[in-house]
Design an enzyme around this catalytic site. Sequence first.
Site, PDB file in Angstrom:
ATOM      1  N   HIS A   1      75.233  22.929  26.631  1.00  0.00           N
ATOM      2  CA  HIS A   1      76.241  23.835  27.205  1.00  0.00           C
ATOM      3  C   HIS A   1      77.256  24.255  26.137  1.00  0.00           C
ATOM      4  O   HIS A   1      77.566  25.432  25.993  1.00  0.00           O
ATOM      5  CB  HIS A   1      76.956  23.159  28.380  1.00  0.00           C
ATOM      6  CG  HIS A   1      78.187  23.903  28.807  1.00  0.00           C
ATOM      7  ND1 HIS A   1      78.127  25.005  29.630  1.00  0.00           N
ATOM      8  CD2 HIS A   1      79.491  23.741  28.490  1.00  0.00           C
ATOM      9  CE1 HIS A   1      79.344  25.494  29.799  1.00  0.00           C
ATOM     10  NE2 HIS A   1      80.199  24.737  29.121  1.00  0.00           N
TER      11      HIS A   1
ATOM     12  N   HIS B   1      78.784  28.200  24.401  1.00  0.00           N
ATOM     13  CA  HIS B   1      80.105  28.645  23.935  1.00  0.00           C
ATOM     14  C   HIS B   1      80.131  29.203  22.521  1.00  0.00           C
ATOM     15  O   HIS B   1      80.897  30.115  22.234  1.00  0.00           O
ATOM     16  CB  HIS B   1      81.114  27.486  23.974  1.00  0.00           C
ATOM     17  CG  HIS B   1      81.602  27.142  25.349  1.00  0.00           C
ATOM     18  ND1 HIS B   1      82.535  27.911  26.013  1.00  0.00           N
ATOM     19  CD2 HIS B   1      81.298  26.125  26.185  1.00  0.00           C
ATOM     20  CE1 HIS B   1      82.784  27.372  27.197  1.00  0.00           C
ATOM     21  NE2 HIS B   1      82.039  26.288  27.332  1.00  0.00           N
TER      22      HIS B   1
ATOM     23  N   GLU C   1      83.937  30.574  31.167  1.00  0.00           N
ATOM     24  CA  GLU C   1      82.805  29.859  31.766  1.00  0.00           C
ATOM     25  C   GLU C   1      81.887  30.738  32.612  1.00  0.00           C
ATOM     26  O   GLU C   1      80.673  30.588  32.571  1.00  0.00           O
ATOM     27  CB  GLU C   1      83.306  28.671  32.614  1.00  0.00           C
ATOM     28  CG  GLU C   1      83.971  27.560  31.806  1.00  0.00           C
ATOM     29  CD  GLU C   1      83.007  26.749  30.930  1.00  0.00           C
ATOM     30  OE1 GLU C   1      81.777  26.871  31.091  1.00  0.00           O
ATOM     31  OE2 GLU C   1      83.509  26.008  30.062  1.00  0.00           O
TER      32      GLU C   1
ATOM     33  N   SER D   1      74.139  28.906  29.944  1.00  0.00           N
ATOM     34  CA  SER D   1      73.436  27.644  29.746  1.00  0.00           C
ATOM     35  C   SER D   1      72.741  27.166  31.020  1.00  0.00           C
ATOM     36  O   SER D   1      72.232  26.057  31.058  1.00  0.00           O
ATOM     37  CB  SER D   1      74.407  26.576  29.212  1.00  0.00           C
ATOM     38  OG  SER D   1      75.486  26.383  30.104  1.00  0.00           O
TER      39      SER D   1
HETATM   40  N1  HBI Z   1      87.144  18.950  27.126  1.00  0.00           N
HETATM   41  N2  HBI Z   1      85.264  18.729  25.813  1.00  0.00           N
HETATM   42  C1  HBI Z   1      85.985  19.444  26.690  1.00  0.00           C
HETATM   43  N3  HBI Z   1      85.523  20.647  27.119  1.00  0.00           N
HETATM   44  C2  HBI Z   1      86.235  21.397  28.013  1.00  0.00           C
HETATM   45  O1  HBI Z   1      85.799  22.510  28.372  1.00  0.00           O
HETATM   46  C3  HBI Z   1      87.461  20.907  28.485  1.00  0.00           C
HETATM   47  C4  HBI Z   1      87.893  19.659  28.017  1.00  0.00           C
HETATM   48  N4  HBI Z   1      89.070  19.151  28.447  1.00  0.00           N
HETATM   49  C5  HBI Z   1      89.904  19.875  29.327  1.00  0.00           C
HETATM   50  C6  HBI Z   1      89.395  21.185  29.772  1.00  0.00           C
HETATM   51  N5  HBI Z   1      88.246  21.630  29.368  1.00  0.00           N
HETATM   52  C7  HBI Z   1      90.272  21.997  30.695  1.00  0.00           C
HETATM   53  O2  HBI Z   1      91.602  21.718  30.371  1.00  0.00           O
HETATM   54  C8  HBI Z   1      90.129  23.515  30.563  1.00  0.00           C
HETATM   55  O3  HBI Z   1      88.924  23.905  31.125  1.00  0.00           O
HETATM   56  C9  HBI Z   1      91.240  24.236  31.253  1.00  0.00           C
HETATM   57 FE    FE Z   2      82.227  25.048  29.027  1.00  0.00          FE
END
Ligand code: HBI
Ligand code: FE
Length: 274
Positions: free
Chosen positions: A127, A132, A173, A192
């Site tokens: 993903h 991304h 997303e 994904s």
């Molecule tokens: N951590 N690894 C990871 N990936 C994310 O998309 C992610 C995160 N921590 C917090 C977070 N997303 C959210 O705060 C956001 O989607 C707003």
């Molecule tokens: Fe994501």
Amino acid sequence: MSAATLTRDGPAQHDYVIDQDWDRYTAADHAIWQTLFRRQSRLLPGRACREFLDGINALGVAAEGIPEFERLSEVLYRATGWRLVAVPGLVPDEVFFDHLAERRFPATNWIRRADQMDYLQEPDVFHDVFGHVPLLVHPVFADYLQAYGRAGRKAMRLSALPYLARLYWYTVEFGLIRTAEGLRIYGSGILSSRRESSYCLESPAPLRLAFDLHRITRTRYRIDDLQPLYFVIESFHQLFEATAPDFAPFYRALRTEPEIPPGLVEAGDRTVLR
Ligand code: HBI
Ligand code: FE
């Protein structure tokens, strides 16, 4: 989690960055990547936006197996000044935003198991890297994601994160974009996902609305099923411009307004034709 999930020295560091530990991936881990990659590569031409497909080509995200983050980072850095860092999974919000604000994309290092091919709620390396990273080769999207990281830190100080998280959800997303050839996908959660990459464009079930920042920040989302609602941007430039102003006054107003459940049609909604 697969055998490749190991932190560098036990307890997480303050930035949660770990070694990708590429040598620890097993043949089975690489085979899972290969299967997912081939599946999506068949589905996405004509469905993913051109900028994503260009990004995949620029990065040479290997079909053969899980790519090395170092190699991807070198290409990405030359293109837009972004890098990838490996993390063990979801990281705390402030850590996530700090990485984005510094143009570092935190990518999960482990890959899903063979019995999780179709859906998992947490991000894994497929993903994060396939979904991304290719768009980060595009300069306007690259700037948008950095701006999102800065906005995230600010939203936390203002206790307004739930509103801003909806913007991430409905753009980064699960976003769709309108092109001269028709609607295309740019959201990584869709790119994904085998089922969602055809459903989001071809199913008559979901609602597709014109991008509307106010509508998005009022709308709850679901994380456990195909989306009942998508927002469609006209261009990455539109997305960047619409989210550039200071959100502080906007957050104050939002607190007094009712939330909208996912999938509900509101008066004034602008539906986008497929
Ligand atoms: N951590 N690894 C990871 N990936 C994310 O998309 C992610 C995160 N921590 C917090 C977070 N997303 C959210 O705060 C956001 O989607 C707003
Ligand atoms: Fe994501």
